[in-house]
Design an enzyme around this catalytic site. Structure first.
Site, PDB file in Angstrom:
ATOM      1  N   ASP A 168       5.829   4.855   5.123  1.00 19.49           N
ATOM      2  CA  ASP A 168       6.804   3.912   5.693  1.00 19.49           C
ATOM      3  C   ASP A 168       6.953   2.651   4.831  1.00 19.49           C
ATOM      4  O   ASP A 168       7.855   1.847   5.075  1.00 19.49           O
ATOM      5  CB  ASP A 168       6.456   3.558   7.150  1.00 19.49           C
ATOM      6  N   HIS A 209       1.380   3.942   2.033  1.00 16.06           N
ATOM      7  CA  HIS A 209       1.809   4.755   3.176  1.00 16.06           C
ATOM      8  C   HIS A 209       3.326   4.984   3.117  1.00 16.06           C
ATOM      9  O   HIS A 209       4.078   4.130   2.648  1.00 16.06           O
ATOM     10  CB  HIS A 209       1.427   4.066   4.491  1.00 16.06           C
ATOM     11  N   HIS A 211       0.865  -1.186   0.000  1.00 15.74           N
ATOM     12  CA  HIS A 211       0.000   0.000   0.000  1.00 15.74           C
ATOM     13  C   HIS A 211       0.892   1.224   0.000  1.00 15.74           C
ATOM     14  O   HIS A 211       2.114   1.100  -0.004  1.00 15.74           O
ATOM     15  CB  HIS A 211      -0.997  -0.016   1.158  1.00 15.74           C
TER      16      HIS A 211
HETATM   17 ZN   LIG Z   1       0.156   1.552   6.515  1.00 16.71          ZN
END
Ligand SMILES: [Zn+2]
Length: 251
Positions: free
Chosen positions: A64, A62, A60
């Protein structure tokens, strides 16, 4: 599979930071990109022993999980960055064929990757050992989708979960059932706090989570909002023009 830590430990990412997973072989592939820490990139390179990294699969979007993409491209300019999948796609990684499983909830575009031969399931931020997953309602999180994704993955009967944070999970059924039970318990706490008069996500943080470090308060409020929206979708709670929440009377 080799776990290579992204070296970004924090209250948010956990005591060991993010995991990335290197699958060496015919098509060397990395699952999730880390954050571009030089030691992470060096460790990927030394594990590859001179072979070029061929693909990066992103669970995904995000930061990080994706911020390491530019550093990986700089080191391996021909690496293919795979960030969009269709449910059921087969993706070659290492010597394996991974099936992409759309698992929205934590984010709308979240995917897990299932090795149907070994039973390994690379689960990104669907589950993490020793913690819970934030469902950030104001940034695309959806709790009903998330619970559906947990049920779907449970039905796949993976043998092992390899999460984006924390150690591998060797008993996926127990872990997933624990998560589903945890969400039900949290929902009960939220319903009870609404009954007692708490009316905003911020007011619900203390009765539901107790004392939290400052940095995690707003994430907690966002997870509570995800529960409130689920209750609203089920016609069990409503919000007024001022954004105050209350339980709807049972029919
Ligand atoms: Zn995440």
């Amino acid at each position: 599979v080799r776990t290579i830590l992204a070296r970004n430990a924090s209250a948010w990412t956990g005591p060991t930071g993010n995991n990335t997973y290197l699958l060496p072989g015919a098509r060397p592939a990395l699952i999730d990109a880390g954050v571009g820490h030089p030691e992470h990139i060096d460790e990927v390179a030394s594990a590859l022993a001179g072979a070029p990294l061929a693909a990066v699969l992103l669970t995904h979007h995000h930061p990080d999980h994706v911020n390491g993409v530019p550093a990986l491209l700089e080191r391996w300019p021909s690496v293919e960055i795979l960030r969009q999948f269709r449910d059921g796609d087969i993706v070659r990684a290492g010597d394996r064929a991974l099936r992409a499983i759309h698992t929205p909830g934590h984010t709308p575009e979240h995917f897990c990757f299932h090795d149907e031969v070994s039973g390994d399931l690379f689960c990104g931020d669907l589950v993490r050992a020793g913690g819970t997953i934030v469902i950030p309602a104001s940034r695309g999180g959806n709790l009903r989708d998330y619970l559906d994704s947990l049920s779907r993955v449970r039905a796949l009967r993976p043998r092992r979960l390899l999460p984006g944070h924390g150690p591998a999970i060797d008993d996926p059924q127990a872990a997933i059932e624990g998560y589903i039970a945890h969400r039900a318990e949290r929902e009960g706490q939220i319903v009870e706090a609404l009954r007692r008069g708490a009316a905003t996500p911020q007011q619900l943080v203390a009765p539901v989570y107790g004392t939290l470090p400052d940095g995690l308060q707003s994430a907690a409020a966002d997870s509570i909002l995800a529960h409130l929206i689920k209750l609203q979708e089920e016609s069990r709670a409503a919000t007024d023009a001022e954004g105050k929440w209350s339980l709807t009377l049972a029919p």
